[in-house]
Design a protein around this motif. Structure first.
Motif, mmCIF file in Angstrom:
data_model
loop_
_atom_site.group_PDB
_atom_site.id
_atom_site.type_symbol
_atom_site.label_atom_id
_atom_site.label_comp_id
_atom_site.label_asym_id
_atom_site.label_seq_id
_atom_site.Cartn_x
_atom_site.Cartn_y
_atom_site.Cartn_z
ATOM 1 N N PRO A 130 0.825 -1.215 0.000
ATOM 2 C CA PRO A 130 0.000 0.000 0.000
ATOM 3 C C PRO A 130 0.857 1.263 0.000
ATOM 4 N N PRO A 131 0.264 2.389 -0.407
ATOM 5 C CA PRO A 131 0.997 3.663 -0.369
ATOM 6 C C PRO A 131 1.401 3.997 1.072
ATOM 7 N N SER A 132 2.417 4.822 1.196
ATOM 8 C CA SER A 132 2.896 5.206 2.530
ATOM 9 C C SER A 132 1.828 6.006 3.268
ATOM 10 N N GLN A 133 1.953 6.019 4.593
ATOM 11 C CA GLN A 133 0.993 6.762 5.408
ATOM 12 C C GLN A 133 0.978 8.242 5.044
ATOM 13 N N SER A 134 2.148 8.796 4.806
ATOM 14 C CA SER A 134 2.208 10.227 4.489
ATOM 15 C C SER A 134 1.472 10.535 3.182
ATOM 16 N N ARG A 135 1.613 9.665 2.185
ATOM 17 C CA ARG A 135 0.874 9.871 0.926
ATOM 18 C C ARG A 135 -0.629 9.744 1.144
ATOM 19 N N MET A 136 -1.025 8.782 1.997
ATOM 20 C CA MET A 136 -2.454 8.608 2.260
ATOM 21 C C MET A 136 -3.030 9.826 2.985
ATOM 22 N N VAL A 137 -2.279 10.372 3.920
ATOM 23 C CA VAL A 137 -2.733 11.575 4.629
ATOM 24 C C VAL A 137 -2.872 12.731 3.644
ATOM 25 N N GLN A 138 -1.882 12.918 2.787
ATOM 26 C CA GLN A 138 -1.932 13.997 1.789
ATOM 27 C C GLN A 138 -3.119 13.835 0.851
ATOM 28 N N ALA A 139 -3.512 12.586 0.574
ATOM 29 C CA ALA A 139 -4.617 12.318 -0.348
ATOM 30 C C ALA A 139 -5.949 12.168 0.394
ATOM 31 N N ASN A 140 -5.978 12.594 1.660
ATOM 32 C CA ASN A 140 -7.207 12.479 2.448
ATOM 33 C C ASN A 140 -7.704 11.040 2.531
ATOM 34 N N ASP B 259 -7.756 8.806 0.371
ATOM 35 C CA ASP B 259 -8.368 8.303 -0.862
ATOM 36 C C ASP B 259 -7.366 7.365 -1.530
ATOM 37 N N VAL B 260 -7.290 6.149 -1.015
ATOM 38 C CA VAL B 260 -6.304 5.173 -1.469
ATOM 39 C C VAL B 260 -6.506 4.846 -2.943
ATOM 40 N N HIS B 261 -7.749 4.748 -3.384
ATOM 41 C CA HIS B 261 -8.017 4.408 -4.789
ATOM 42 C C HIS B 261 -7.383 5.422 -5.739
ATOM 43 N N SER B 262 -7.495 6.705 -5.424
ATOM 44 C CA SER B 262 -6.896 7.714 -6.312
ATOM 45 C C SER B 262 -5.371 7.590 -6.332
ATOM 46 N N LEU B 263 -4.775 7.220 -5.204
ATOM 47 C CA LEU B 263 -3.321 7.004 -5.177
ATOM 48 C C LEU B 263 -2.926 5.804 -6.025
ATOM 49 N N LEU B 264 -3.731 4.743 -5.958
ATOM 50 C CA LEU B 264 -3.434 3.557 -6.767
ATOM 51 C C LEU B 264 -3.552 3.866 -8.253
ATOM 52 N N ILE B 265 -4.578 4.611 -8.616
ATOM 53 C CA ILE B 265 -4.754 5.018 -10.021
ATOM 54 C C ILE B 265 -3.564 5.869 -10.467
ATOM 55 N N LYS C 204 -8.291 -0.861 -13.982
ATOM 56 C CA LYS C 204 -8.640 -1.372 -12.653
ATOM 57 C C LYS C 204 -7.347 -1.547 -11.874
ATOM 58 N N VAL C 205 -7.364 -1.139 -10.615
ATOM 59 C CA VAL C 205 -6.201 -1.277 -9.753
ATOM 60 C C VAL C 205 -6.612 -1.974 -8.463
ATOM 61 N N ALA C 206 -5.660 -2.636 -7.843
ATOM 62 C CA ALA C 206 -5.914 -3.294 -6.566
ATOM 63 C C ALA C 206 -4.598 -3.443 -5.818
ATOM 64 N N ILE C 207 -4.717 -3.740 -4.532
ATOM 65 C CA ILE C 207 -3.562 -4.035 -3.685
ATOM 66 C C ILE C 207 -3.662 -5.501 -3.279
ATOM 67 N N GLY C 208 -2.543 -6.221 -3.383
ATOM 68 C CA GLY C 208 -2.553 -7.596 -2.902
ATOM 69 C C GLY C 208 -1.713 -8.523 -3.744
ATOM 70 N N ASP C 209 -1.995 -9.801 -3.604
ATOM 71 C CA ASP C 209 -1.299 -10.822 -4.383
ATOM 72 C C ASP C 209 -1.765 -10.725 -5.836
#
Length: 140
Positions: free
Chosen positions: A42-52, A54-60, A84-89
């Motif tokens: 997953p994206p780093s915590q700092s990136r997630m905080v900056q993106a409010n 919104d993990v999906h937008s970071l993955l895109i 389509k994007v996802a996190i995982g195996d």
């Protein structure tokens, strides 16, 4: 025949060749291509905080920066696609998306682990081929 094609991509050279094959099918058969990009961490915590958060937008964003040349193949060819994007195996996620999207064909690049490594580690393409409910094309 192959109206809904899933193209699993990681931005590698083999994935680029797989994208060329998928684009060829899409052009000839008027197929819709689902570009799938899987992130394993997953994206780093700092990136997630900056993106409010919104993990999906970071993955895109990450996917678009990593596979921009593959996206360009479909945009310049005026071919129908979705991203389509996802996190995982990767193999698990690819199979899950293929089933949810009711794909007729999965196209994936070969990783080229070699015989010994492939026996012990397996590869995403091998796992997808074994578990997929639709035909799988592995491109070298």
């Amino acid at each position: 025949m192959y109206k809904n094609i899933l193209l699993a991509t990681d931005g590698s050279e083999n994935a680029r060749r797989a994208a060329d094959e998928a684009a060829g099918f899409a052009r000839i058969l008027s197929s819709h291509v689902i570009l799938v990009y899987i992130i394993q961490t997953p994206p780093s915590q700092s990136r997630m905080v900056q993106a409010n958060f919104d993990v999906h937008s970071l993955l895109i964003e990450d996917a678009k920066s990593r596979i921009n040349d593959i996206i360009t193949i479909f945009e310049q060819g005026d071919l129908s696609y979705t991203l389509k994007v996802a996190i995982g195996d990767p193999s698990t996620e690819i199979i899950g998306i293929a089933e949810r999207e009711k794909t007729d064909l999965i196209i994936i690049g070969s990783r080229g682990l070699g015989t010994i490594k492939g026996v012990f580690l397996g590869s995403v393409s091998q796992k997808v081929t074994y578990h997929a409910k639709c035909p799988v094309m592995i491109v070298k």
